[in-house]
Scaffold this active site. Structure first.
Site, PDB file in Angstrom:
ATOM      1  N   HIS A 166      24.128  -9.683 -26.977  1.00 55.24           N
ATOM      2  CA  HIS A 166      23.036  -9.887 -27.950  1.00 55.24           C
ATOM      3  C   HIS A 166      22.797 -11.370 -28.198  1.00 55.24           C
ATOM      4  O   HIS A 166      23.713 -12.183 -28.120  1.00 55.24           O
ATOM      5  CB  HIS A 166      23.278  -9.116 -29.260  1.00 55.24           C
ATOM      6  CG  HIS A 166      24.399  -9.595 -30.117  1.00 55.24           C
ATOM      7  ND1 HIS A 166      25.383  -8.767 -30.608  1.00 55.24           N
ATOM      8  CD2 HIS A 166      24.701 -10.821 -30.620  1.00 55.24           C
ATOM      9  CE1 HIS A 166      26.209  -9.453 -31.368  1.00 55.24           C
ATOM     10  NE2 HIS A 166      25.834 -10.696 -31.386  1.00 55.24           N
ATOM     11  N   GLU A 207      20.390  -6.361 -30.261  1.00 55.94           N
ATOM     12  CA  GLU A 207      21.441  -5.614 -29.581  1.00 55.94           C
ATOM     13  C   GLU A 207      20.907  -5.037 -28.259  1.00 55.94           C
ATOM     14  O   GLU A 207      19.696  -5.061 -28.008  1.00 55.94           O
ATOM     15  CB  GLU A 207      21.923  -4.489 -30.511  1.00 55.94           C
ATOM     16  CG  GLU A 207      22.629  -4.979 -31.773  1.00 55.94           C
ATOM     17  CD  GLU A 207      24.041  -5.514 -31.539  1.00 55.94           C
ATOM     18  OE1 GLU A 207      24.322  -6.018 -30.432  1.00 55.94           O
ATOM     19  OE2 GLU A 207      24.864  -5.434 -32.473  1.00 55.94           O
TER      20      GLU A 207
HETATM   21  C1  F6R Z   1      24.590 -15.111 -35.476  1.00 55.26           C
HETATM   22  C2  F6R Z   1      24.055 -14.658 -34.201  1.00 55.26           C
HETATM   23  C3  F6R Z   1      24.890 -13.881 -33.265  1.00 55.26           C
HETATM   24  C4  F6R Z   1      26.171 -14.624 -32.891  1.00 55.26           C
HETATM   25  C5  F6R Z   1      27.023 -13.767 -31.971  1.00 55.26           C
HETATM   26  C6  F6R Z   1      28.299 -14.466 -31.584  1.00 55.26           C
HETATM   27  O1  F6R Z   1      23.614 -15.861 -36.177  1.00 55.26           O
HETATM   28  O2  F6R Z   1      22.923 -14.899 -33.936  1.00 55.26           O
HETATM   29  O3  F6R Z   1      24.158 -13.636 -32.087  1.00 55.26           O
HETATM   30  O4  F6R Z   1      25.841 -15.821 -32.270  1.00 55.26           O
HETATM   31  O5  F6R Z   1      27.309 -12.545 -32.594  1.00 55.26           O
HETATM   32  O6  F6R Z   1      29.086 -14.643 -32.714  1.00 55.26           O
HETATM   33  P1  F6R Z   1      30.363 -15.581 -32.662  1.00 55.26           P
HETATM   34  O7  F6R Z   1      29.858 -16.952 -32.407  1.00 55.26           O
HETATM   35  O8  F6R Z   1      30.982 -15.461 -34.020  1.00 55.26           O
HETATM   36  O9  F6R Z   1      31.214 -15.081 -31.561  1.00 55.26           O
END
Ligand code: F6R
Length: 260
Positions: free
Chosen positions: A137, A142
């Site tokens: 995503h 998603e």
């Molecule tokens: C949050 C977002 C999500 C995150 C992804 C990865 O604003 O847009 O797409 O970038 O869920 O999250 P992390 O960086 O916590 O692994």
């Protein structure tokens, strides 16, 4: 699509922060699209260090939110609005009035449409920073999100809720089920899209993004359609790229003035 393989998350953060500083040097009121989660933290830290040294000026920068949980009480510390205040607005000295985000309090559908209009009225996003989910995503689009989608409400997969439980005391039951996210089509309107990926858990999604088929099954593969998309991956996140050698040679041969 440009793919830059860096040693670790700190190097990736520094590279992206330099790109933002360079953009702001040419356009002080640039609109920067910001992501939340763990991945962008080194970018914001590196940007704060540049600002302290007088090498980045965010006093006129404008900041736009990528996504937000629906259903958290106002001011909840894990609402992305609160996270961005802590990690971006306050440390980087971005005035509160320069922040754009969807209104989650009232009519959600109207708020989503209003947010897309607000982004366009602001002149569009100059640089959109993205992380990536383990399921591919971007924002909270998603798998099987329309590749032309606009800002709207989405339901998180159980995998994403489990991934994000660490922000909610490791209690997956506390992770909201619904979110507002810029659509894939909205994200693709940014003039430069920079996806940062760090850690082995992202390796499969990064390979699907860069080398897989263009498919709503992996929404991040939509970046293949963007004329200026940059994927910055650390060694672990890049570990499943078949063309890693080519990407390394290409970046190593690039003149430094060109940036990303
Ligand atoms: C949050 C977002 C999500 C995150 C992804 C990865 O604003 O847009 O797409 O970038 O869920 O999250 P992390 O960086 O916590 O692994």
């Amino acid at each position: 699509m440009e793919v830059v393989i860096v040693e670790d998350a700190a190097k990736g953060g520094a590279l992206v922060a330099q790109a933002i500083a360079r953009l702001l040097a040419g356009r002080p009121d640039a609109l920067i699209g910001v992501a939340t989660g763990s991945t962008p933290v080194p970018v914001y830290e590196a940007l704060a260090a540049l600002a302290r040294r007088g090498e980045a000026d965010l006093s006129r920068a404008r900041v736009a939110q990528l996504d937000e949980y629906v259903g958290l009480p106002p001011g909840h510390p894990e609402s992305y609005r609160s996270v961005l205040a802590r990690q971006v607005l306050e440390p980087l000295g971005v005035p509160e009035g320069s922040f754009l985000g969807p209104d989650t309090a009232g009519d959600i559908r109207a708020a989503c449409e209003a947010y897309d209009r607000a982004l366009a009225a602001a002149g569009g996003v100059d640089l959109q920073l993205l992380g990536i989910g383990t399921d591919g995503h971007i924002g909270f689009n998603e798998p099987c999100s329309s590749l032309t989608s606009r800002t709207r409400i989405k339901t998180l997969t159980e995998r994403t809720r489990a991934d994000n439980a660490r922000f909610f005391g490791h209690d997956v039951g506390q992770v909201p089920r619904h979110v507002i996210t810029q659509g894939v089509g909205t994200i693709l309107e940014a003039r430069h899209v920079v996806l940062l990926a760090t850690g082995e858990a992202k390796a499969e999604a990064v390979a699907a993004t860069v080398e897989g088929p263009l498919s709503a099954r992996c929404p991040s593969s939509a970046l293949q359609l963007h004329p200026h998309a940059t994927v910055v991956a650390d060694e672990a996140a890049a570990s499943r790229l078949e063309l890693a050698g080519y990407f390394r040679r290409t970046f190593a041969g690039k003149p430094p003035w060109q940036g990303i």
